[in-house]
Design an enzyme around this catalytic site. Sequence first.
Site, PDB file in Angstrom:
ATOM      1  N   HIS A   1      68.448  -7.583 -66.984  1.00  0.00           N
ATOM      2  CA  HIS A   1      68.903  -8.412 -65.859  1.00  0.00           C
ATOM      3  C   HIS A   1      69.307  -9.790 -66.381  1.00  0.00           C
ATOM      4  O   HIS A   1      68.500 -10.496 -66.994  1.00  0.00           O
ATOM      5  CB  HIS A   1      67.794  -8.570 -64.814  1.00  0.00           C
TER       6      HIS A   1
ATOM      7  N   CYS B   1      61.218  -7.279 -61.001  1.00  0.00           N
ATOM      8  CA  CYS B   1      61.891  -7.469 -62.290  1.00  0.00           C
ATOM      9  C   CYS B   1      62.870  -8.645 -62.282  1.00  0.00           C
ATOM     10  O   CYS B   1      63.054  -9.307 -63.304  1.00  0.00           O
ATOM     11  CB  CYS B   1      62.602  -6.183 -62.705  1.00  0.00           C
TER      12      CYS B   1
END
Length: 346
Positions: free
Chosen positions: A243, A150
């Site tokens: 993120h 990710c």
Amino acid sequence: MSVRVGILGATGAVGQRFIQLLDDHPTFELAALTASDESAGKPYREAAKWRVDTPIPVDVAEMTVRRTDPDAVPDDLDLLFSSLPSGVAVDVEEDFARDGYVISSNSSNDRLAEDVPLTIPEINPGHLDLIEVQRDERGWDGALVKNPNCSTITMIPPLAALDEAFGLDRINVSTLQAVSGGGYSGVTSMEIIDNVLPHIGGEEDKMETESRKLLGDFDGAEIEWHDVDVAASCNRVPTLDGHLENAFVDLAEDDLEVSEIEDAMREFPGVDLPSAPNQLIHVFDDPERPQPRMDRMRGQGMQICVGGVQSTPHGVKFNCLAHNTVRGAAGASLLNGELLHENGYL
């Protein structure tokens, strides 16, 4: 005609995202769910502690969870999505591939294997043809395809745009990663509230290696990794999802205008797949964006957001953001599944 799919590891956080994203999918029909032996035999609503922000689809709630074993799932499934823990997936996924199943996996095992495609459809769709090498070398009719970590997938689209336009020499990146990236039980509240964790085990190595494979070239037999130098520092911060990353990039070309850099990102092409965003990279003019809470769900969580673009003597620095369990996990595998279907591998 619908494509029958299953989910391996359906009760975990990423498995739940798969279920959410597959609900009302135009092509894929969810036909099987697997989990641990403890969950097998139960209705999904009992086996899973549902934590996604939409209700369990009614038809999925009553589906019986199966054992994660090739003998326990229907043999007419066209595609399996895997969100298994890597320690389990390393053997189980190969068992399914040997039995002829095609697997689009989010699990971290085998991402760097020489014969396993590590794919982002907008970046390196041609790497999918490594499946033919895989089948020849391993002697199976199935296939195993991976999406990257990710944190890697957050920075690769803008980096690919820069590489295509100007060439990459060196990448330094520092991440501010959401707690959901560690799973529901991955980080305790006592660790993360009023705190930042300046280390995430294995994460830096994944970013530094996966990025070079993703940006590499496939010659029909093997992938030649990109020769760019990559250095990463990974930090866990008290945000739930999304993120955010600070990238500092040396380019082959010097003295670029910010407008040139932003245009290269904005104009980088996407793909025509059902779950892909209309525009892959959104570039903010506002230097205070992107922000996780405000921007992680752009493009239904599948868009990469960029902001704070500034030129430097040797290249550029910028911030980038992606939803880590949508674009960075289940959504990435879903897109790879759609790419497999489009390219006739199902």
